[in-house]
Motif scaffolding. Structure first.
Motif, PDB file in Angstrom:
ATOM      1  N   GLY A  33      -7.663  -2.175   1.719  1.00 33.63           N
ATOM      2  CA  GLY A  33      -8.617  -3.039   2.417  1.00 33.63           C
ATOM      3  C   GLY A  33      -9.789  -3.425   1.531  1.00 33.63           C
ATOM      4  N   SER A  43     -13.441  -7.086  11.471  1.00 32.39           N
ATOM      5  CA  SER A  43     -12.932  -5.741  11.196  1.00 32.39           C
ATOM      6  C   SER A  43     -13.062  -4.831  12.416  1.00 32.39           C
ATOM      7  CB  SER A  43     -13.673  -5.128  10.006  1.00 32.39           C
ATOM      8  OG  SER A  43     -15.004  -4.783  10.331  1.00 32.39           O
ATOM      9  N   PHE A  47      -8.901  -2.117   7.872  1.00 30.87           N
ATOM     10  CA  PHE A  47     -10.106  -2.850   8.289  1.00 30.87           C
ATOM     11  C   PHE A  47     -11.356  -1.979   8.200  1.00 30.87           C
ATOM     12  CE2 PHE A  47      -6.844  -5.548  10.275  1.00 30.87           C
ATOM     13  CZ  PHE A  47      -7.296  -6.792   9.858  1.00 30.87           C
ATOM     14  N   TRP A  67     -13.352  -2.282   4.990  1.00 32.85           N
ATOM     15  CA  TRP A  67     -14.270  -3.406   4.777  1.00 32.85           C
ATOM     16  C   TRP A  67     -15.718  -3.040   5.048  1.00 32.85           C
ATOM     17  CZ3 TRP A  67     -11.942  -8.516   7.199  1.00 32.85           C
ATOM     18  CH2 TRP A  67     -10.710  -8.787   6.582  1.00 32.85           C
TER      19      TRP A  67
END
Length: 408
Positions: free
Chosen positions: A54, A74, A111, A114
């Motif tokens: 990610g 996210s 996610f 991030w």
């Protein structure tokens, strides 16, 4: 601090608290479902690999999309996938359920990877340079406090409420995080050149900058050396040390973990109060924190008295937080927000990759030579990193322009 900053503060706190509860829930679910220690241990491995992926791919999106939108994306994605996991919790054992569970773990972690680079970038946009140490320390203090609560009392929640209800709490926390992110206001103009970046250029620009800029290259090399030392807080290693070196059981293992979080909370509060002094000497205090953390880790490795050991761990917390916050602020002060996102994504990918290798190698070292050697080796590595930093940063690159650029 402004409203946008407190929105990030709330979002980070709720996200990380929810993530700790989710991790405990899914591990318990897989353990009860499969009765396999191997499959349960794969949760950590899959999570690290997915977060690494990610972080590595984030620059492809950050060049084209708004930072706030990416954070919201996210969080919404994690909410959707965790909702699917909630329904899986009610299914019986089957190969399909196991595959779907690990697929969800992978996507959630992807996610989740991030958040940290984007958070660091947004802080650099919404907080002026003179307030960044204070902002980062408050973020760390609150985050460490709630993570302490999550990991300390998560087991009680699971015992009394069950994994399904505990996961529902995680979903509620993510909803709260999403709502808080909506109040972030970012005003900046995207440079025209970034609009024409190809996907490949977006991926590699952070890596090129990270190893092209002499000052940041030194910092990342220190980071990579220190990442090997991060193995000391792997649950299995810290438990083995408590049992083999301190001759105590699981209760003291909990005390040691709690002591570290306590020290981190205290350290964050101290740094928050000293932020004005720290921001003028970021590099110096980063090296002070790294040195004290290395020395404390080395002494801890030789320790057999559990009471002295727990005192050492308490002091490790402020040392690590001092080093970490100063380094993060240096990165924030080094470049503009668009390049910073790519740099932090590349840095996160590298650090997680080294940590993954450390996890694999540490188990073999602990089994062959004992957990004590792991901590002694970690302390030595940390001190090697400090010596490298001092020789390269303080002696070779100590100039007026460098000091001005990174607020030394």
């Amino acid at each position: 601090m402004n409203k946008s900053y407190y929105s990030i503060l709330i979002s980070q706190t709720t996200t990380n608290l929810g993530f700790s509860l989710y991790t405990m829930s899914v591990i318990l679910f897989l353990h009860h479902l499969t009765h396999s220690t191997f499959l349960t241990s794969l949760v950590t491995l899959v999570s690290i690999l997915a977060r690494m992926l990610g972080s590595a791919l984030l620059p492809m999106f950050s060049s084209k999309m708004n930072f706030k939108f990416l954070l919201l994306l996210s969080q919404v994605a994690q909410f959707i996938f965790l909702t699917g996991l909630f329904f899986l919790f009610h299914e019986d054992y089957s190969l399909t359920v196991i595959i779907l569970t690990f697929a969800i773990i992978l996507l959630v972690s992807f996610f989740n990877g991030w958040f940290s680079p984007l958070k660091t970038t947004i802080i650099s946009v919404i907080v002026p340079p003179e307030n960044r140490v204070r902002a980062n320390s408050l973020l760390s203090t609150v985050d460490q406090t709630f993570q302490f609560v999550g990991w300390s009392f998560g087991g009680l929640l699971l015992a009394f409420l069950g994994k399904g209800t505990t996961l529902m709490i995680t979903l509620s926390l993510i909803v709260f995080s999403i709502i808080s992110l909506m109040f972030i206001q970012i005003t900046h103009r995207r440079p025209h050149t970034l609009k024409n970046e190809s996907a490949m250029e977006s991926l590699i620009i952070g890596w090129k900058y990270l190893f092209k800029d002499k000052k940041l290259k030194i910092l990342i090399m220190m980071d990579l050396i220190e990442s090997w030392a991060g193995m000391i807080w792997i649950g299995a290693i810290s438990l083995a040390f408590v049992q083999e070196a301190l001759h105590k059981g699981e209760t003291w293992w909990g005390y040691i973990n709690g002591a570290y979080y306590l020290g981190s909370m205290v350290g964050g509060f101290i740094i928050y109060r000293m932020s004005i002094k720290l921001r003028k000497k970021l590099l110096l205090f980063m090296l002070v924190g790294a040195t004290s953390f290395g020395l404390l880790t080395l002494v801890y490795g030789f320790m057999s008295n559990p009471f002295i050991a727990i005192i050492l761990v308490i002091f490790m917390g402020p040392s690590y937080i001092l080093r970490d916050l100063c380094q993060e602020t240096i990165f924030q002060n080094a470049t503009d927000e668009h390049t910073l996102t790519k740099i932090m994504a590349a840095r996160s990918t590298l650090v997680q990759f080294i940590f993954l290798l450390a996890i694999i190698g540490t188990g073999a070292i602990a089994d062959t030579f004992g957990a004590r050697l792991v901590y002694i080796s970690a302390g030595i590595l940390l001190l090697i990193s400090v010596l490298y930093g001092i020789s390269r940063l303080l002696f070779q690159y100590q100039s007026h322009n460098f000091n001005k650029k990174i607020n030394y």
